[in-house]
Motif scaffolding. Structure first.
Motif, PDB file in Angstrom:
ATOM      1  N   GLN A  84       0.859  -1.246  -0.222  1.00  0.00           N
ATOM      2  CA  GLN A  84       0.017   0.049   0.134  1.00  0.00           C
ATOM      3  C   GLN A  84       0.775   1.373  -0.105  1.00  0.00           C
ATOM      4  O   GLN A  84       0.652   2.203  -0.658  1.00  0.00           O
ATOM      5  CB  GLN A  84      -0.919  -0.082   1.389  1.00  0.00           C
ATOM      6  CG  GLN A  84      -2.043  -1.030   1.147  1.00  0.00           C
ATOM      7  CD  GLN A  84      -3.082  -0.789   2.181  1.00  0.00           C
ATOM      8  OE1 GLN A  84      -4.063  -0.213   1.967  1.00  0.00           O
ATOM      9  NE2 GLN A  84      -3.084  -1.726   3.059  1.00  0.00           N
ATOM     10  N   GLN A  85       1.908   1.319   0.831  1.00  0.00           N
ATOM     11  CA  GLN A  85       2.764   2.514   0.676  1.00  0.00           C
ATOM     12  C   GLN A  85       3.671   2.549  -0.518  1.00  0.00           C
ATOM     13  O   GLN A  85       3.789   3.616  -1.072  1.00  0.00           O
ATOM     14  CB  GLN A  85       3.830   2.397   1.843  1.00  0.00           C
ATOM     15  CG  GLN A  85       4.432   3.528   2.071  1.00  0.00           C
ATOM     16  CD  GLN A  85       5.315   3.638   3.441  1.00  0.00           C
ATOM     17  OE1 GLN A  85       5.679   2.590   3.946  1.00  0.00           O
ATOM     18  NE2 GLN A  85       5.900   4.900   3.886  1.00  0.00           N
ATOM     19  N   ASN A  86       3.988   1.438  -0.871  1.00  0.00           N
ATOM     20  CA  ASN A  86       4.648   1.606  -2.507  1.00  0.00           C
ATOM     21  C   ASN A  86       3.634   2.092  -3.337  1.00  0.00           C
ATOM     22  O   ASN A  86       4.181   2.990  -4.265  1.00  0.00           O
ATOM     23  CB  ASN A  86       5.308  -0.030  -2.653  1.00  0.00           C
ATOM     24  CG  ASN A  86       6.271  -0.384  -1.751  1.00  0.00           C
ATOM     25  OD1 ASN A  86       6.763   0.130  -1.067  1.00  0.00           O
ATOM     26  ND2 ASN A  86       6.412  -1.732  -1.902  1.00  0.00           N
ATOM     27  N   ALA A  98       7.463   0.172  -8.488  1.00  0.00           N
ATOM     28  CA  ALA A  98       6.982  -0.147  -7.084  1.00  0.00           C
ATOM     29  C   ALA A  98       6.534  -1.692  -7.012  1.00  0.00           C
ATOM     30  O   ALA A  98       6.149  -2.287  -7.976  1.00  0.00           O
ATOM     31  CB  ALA A  98       5.736   0.619  -6.692  1.00  0.00           C
ATOM     32  N   LEU A  99       6.815  -2.415  -5.990  1.00  0.00           N
ATOM     33  CA  LEU A  99       6.373  -4.017  -5.823  1.00  0.00           C
ATOM     34  C   LEU A  99       5.243  -3.911  -4.929  1.00  0.00           C
ATOM     35  O   LEU A  99       5.165  -3.460  -4.005  1.00  0.00           O
ATOM     36  CB  LEU A  99       7.725  -4.610  -5.054  1.00  0.00           C
ATOM     37  CG  LEU A  99       8.886  -5.096  -5.912  1.00  0.00           C
ATOM     38  CD1 LEU A  99       9.896  -5.365  -4.892  1.00  0.00           C
ATOM     39  CD2 LEU A  99       8.399  -5.887  -7.000  1.00  0.00           C
ATOM     40  N   VAL A 100       4.136  -4.477  -5.571  1.00  0.00           N
ATOM     41  CA  VAL A 100       2.872  -4.486  -5.098  1.00  0.00           C
ATOM     42  C   VAL A 100       2.123  -5.843  -5.062  1.00  0.00           C
ATOM     43  O   VAL A 100       2.646  -6.439  -6.391  1.00  0.00           O
ATOM     44  CB  VAL A 100       2.008  -3.153  -5.608  1.00  0.00           C
ATOM     45  CG1 VAL A 100       2.343  -1.896  -5.326  1.00  0.00           C
ATOM     46  CG2 VAL A 100       1.594  -3.542  -6.928  1.00  0.00           C
ATOM     47  N   GLN A 101       1.245  -5.911  -4.296  1.00  0.00           N
ATOM     48  CA  GLN A 101       0.342  -7.204  -4.567  1.00  0.00           C
ATOM     49  C   GLN A 101      -0.889  -6.839  -5.616  1.00  0.00           C
ATOM     50  O   GLN A 101      -1.127  -5.557  -5.444  1.00  0.00           O
ATOM     51  CB  GLN A 101      -0.262  -7.698  -3.311  1.00  0.00           C
ATOM     52  CG  GLN A 101       0.503  -8.223  -2.220  1.00  0.00           C
ATOM     53  CD  GLN A 101      -0.172  -8.389  -1.055  1.00  0.00           C
ATOM     54  OE1 GLN A 101       0.712  -8.574  -0.012  1.00  0.00           O
ATOM     55  NE2 GLN A 101      -1.597  -8.218  -1.045  1.00  0.00           N
ATOM     56  N   LEU A 102      -1.077  -7.695  -6.672  1.00  0.00           N
ATOM     57  CA  LEU A 102      -1.955  -7.265  -7.487  1.00  0.00           C
ATOM     58  C   LEU A 102      -3.211  -6.911  -6.934  1.00  0.00           C
ATOM     59  O   LEU A 102      -4.143  -6.100  -7.623  1.00  0.00           O
ATOM     60  CB  LEU A 102      -2.253  -8.407  -8.594  1.00  0.00           C
ATOM     61  CG  LEU A 102      -1.064  -8.399  -9.628  1.00  0.00           C
ATOM     62  CD1 LEU A 102      -1.613  -9.576 -10.586  1.00  0.00           C
ATOM     63  CD2 LEU A 102      -0.794  -7.353 -10.144  1.00  0.00           C
ATOM     64  N   ASP A 103      -3.807  -7.514  -5.829  1.00  0.00           N
ATOM     65  CA  ASP A 103      -5.112  -7.267  -5.373  1.00  0.00           C
ATOM     66  C   ASP A 103      -5.177  -5.782  -4.788  1.00  0.00           C
ATOM     67  O   ASP A 103      -6.103  -5.154  -4.843  1.00  0.00           O
ATOM     68  CB  ASP A 103      -5.655  -8.176  -4.117  1.00  0.00           C
ATOM     69  CG  ASP A 103      -4.376  -8.293  -2.986  1.00  0.00           C
ATOM     70  OD1 ASP A 103      -3.434  -7.681  -3.150  1.00  0.00           O
ATOM     71  OD2 ASP A 103      -4.929  -8.842  -1.991  1.00  0.00           O
ATOM     72  N   VAL A 104      -3.992  -5.186  -4.289  1.00  0.00           N
ATOM     73  CA  VAL A 104      -3.719  -3.813  -3.722  1.00  0.00           C
ATOM     74  C   VAL A 104      -3.818  -2.911  -4.948  1.00  0.00           C
ATOM     75  O   VAL A 104      -4.261  -1.916  -4.892  1.00  0.00           O
ATOM     76  CB  VAL A 104      -2.217  -3.675  -2.981  1.00  0.00           C
ATOM     77  CG1 VAL A 104      -2.181  -2.172  -2.654  1.00  0.00           C
ATOM     78  CG2 VAL A 104      -2.437  -4.708  -1.960  1.00  0.00           C
TER      79      VAL A 104
END
Length: 522
Positions: A84-86, A98-104
């Motif tokens: 979320q911060q990314n 940014a590295l993120v989860q796809l759901d985010v």
């Protein structure tokens, strides 16, 4: 004797480049200046995750891949709570990647604010509880205290979405992983939700293996089906293999049904297509290095796996997946572009300029050798009269050659030829100097023998002559007509004779002639 005067100007004055070469060289440098504007080193910034976590480790590998394959500098200097911060940093323009989860990131991607580059891991939902807990299914969490993770993390986002899809009454605890696991072991909370690549978190692995023991809770098939239908772009049905964390005794004890979401590298649509294409190709080329986080990459098709399930691909990534190394596109573009062909002609012409410069430098070296021969010929005219001064000037010439070699004004081959030539002359000077020294010694001995016969009649006159002779040798030493060893030798001869003469005078008129002992080799 002849005294040499020191050369007032160097034998080899620095020559200026021909005006034509200067003009062509100026054009060449101007062309380089123009092209350098378009070949600046690429640079990107990346937001990853907490120190020691999976995202930080993935980020480090991205930095290495980008540097070694694409020659891109990726600055990974963002300590973060997670997805979320990314994502927030990316949307605010604080970072390029940014590295993120796809759901985010799913909503931001639907709105066109974010585009994907590649899938770099699959993050599994872990539901962790105490080994003696009565929690055996997801529904058993009703009324229980559950850790959701830090508020700005991807884990928190996933946990909130999952529990909001149920009618369970959950007591939420939003604390980070380390504190949450400690409280779980102390039974201050009942369960812990973690989302991450299997086995990538050393903290999770260590806590599962040390007493008091913890265990993983399976997710029911019905709940898995519900989530994958409701959020098809975010979650997939997954199985955590038996022994994924600890092989003996195995943790988990058997294959564990759960869900997973992809961890993707994402960017904004406005980030350079060229940079993203190079970065994507860097990841594709080093895909096996990511198998620690994405095991299928060890043996699978990298291009297929890295874009699996991705819909909103960045155009640069799309290009790299479809066409390969984006730098090869320039070769195809060159065939159709006359401007680039003209650039190639410029490059070839600069090669010709380099050849002309080498030819000019070769000619300059020949002139240096010629000038050196002339200088040695000039010095040799007075070699017989004053070999010591000649030797001094030859050594100065050699020193000038060495200085030019060091400064880069004289090629090594030319220096070696000049050195060989001057060494021969130096040897000749030393031979003549030795002969001159021997001659001076012989002349001094002859004079002393001649003056010995006068010592009885005119001792004061002989004494004056000896003093004058010694002064003469001193002047010759100062003017470098004789060397210091010869000077010492001659003055010792004179002093020896004076001593004998004084001894004879002290004995009255009973003077006995003594020849001065001389060793020409002393």
């Amino acid at each position: 004797m002849h005294i040499f005067t020191k050369l007032s100007t160097p034998i080899y004055p620095h020559r200026k480049l021909p005006s034509k070469l200067i003009g062509i060289g100026g054009i060449f440098l101007w062309a380089i200046a123009l092209t350098s504007c378009t070949t600046q080193r690429h640079s990107l910034t990346l937001s990853t995750g907490a120190n020691g976590g999976a995202y930080e480790n993935i980020g480090r590998q991205i930095v290495i891949s980008a540097r070694e394959v694409g020659k891109i500098t990726v600055h990974d200097n963002y300590d973060s709570y997670g997805s979320q911060q990314n994502l927030k940093r990316l949307l605010n323009g604080e970072t390029d990647l940014a590295l993120v989860q796809l759901d985010v990131a799913s909503e931001a991607m639907k709105m066109g604010k974010v585009q994907t580059i590649a899938v770099l891991a699959h993050e599994y939902l872990h539901l962790i509880t105490q080994s003696d807990s009565q929690i055996n299914t997801f529904t058993d969490l009703d009324g229980k205290r559950v850790v959701f993770g830090a508020p700005e993390s991807g884990i928190y986002f996933t946990a909130r979405r999952l529990f909001s899809a149920t009618n369970l009454n959950i007591i939420e605890a939003d604390i980070d992983i380390r504190e949450g696991l400690d409280k779980l072991k102390q039974k201050e909370i009942d369960a812990f939700v973690y989302v991450g690549p299997v086995g990538s978190s050393k903290k999770i692995q260590a806590e599962l293996a040390t007493p008091p023991l913890l265990r993983l809770v399976p997710i029911s098939t019905a709940f898995i089906n519900y989530l994958t239908i409701q959020f098809p772009a975010s979650y997939q049905s997954a199985t955590m293999p038996k022994g994924s964390y600890i092989p003996l005794p195995p943790i988990p004890k058997e294959d564990l049904p759960t869900i997973s979401t992809a961890a993707a590298l994402v960017t904004r649509p406005d980030v350079s297509k060229e940079k993203i294409a190079l970065l994507t190709w860097s990841i594709i080329s080093s895909s096996r290095q990511y198998s620690l986080f994405y095991p299928e990459l060890a043996n699978g098709n990298a291009r297929s796996l890295l874009q699996s399930g991705l819909v909103y691909l960045h155009p640069g990534s799309q290009q790299a997946f479809e066409q390969g190394d984006p730098r090869q596109v320039w070769m195809r573009y060159l065939e159709e572009n006359q401007d680039l062909q003209a650039g190639i002609i410029i490059v070839i012409s600069t090669g010709i300029i380099g050849f002309l410069l080498r030819m000019w430098r070769h000619k300059q070296c020949l002139n240096m050798i010629k000038n050196s021969r002339l200088a040695l010929s000039e010095i040799s005219l007075n070699l017989e009269e004053n070999p010591i001064q000649a030797l001094k000037e030859v050594e100065e010439l050699r020193h000038q050659h060495r200085s030019m070699l060091i400064e880069g004004d004289l090629p090594k081959e030319a220096y070696e030829k000049l050195e060989e030539m001057t060494k021969v002359f130096v040897e000749e000077c030393r031979i003549l100097q030795e002969k001159q020294n021997q001659k001076d010694i012989q002349n001094t001995i002859a004079l002393i023998d001649e003056w010995q016969s006068m010592s009885e009649v005119c001792p004061e006159e002989v004494k004056d002559k000896l003093e004058n002779l010694e002064n003469k040798y001193r002047e010759m030493l100062l003017s470098r007509q004789i060397d210091i060893q010869t000077f010492i030798h001659l003055t010792q001869l004179i002093s020896h004779y004076v001593k004998l003469n004084n001894n004879n005078s002290g004995n009255g008129n009973n003077t006995t002639h003594h020849h001065v002992p001389v060793s020409l080799n002393s």
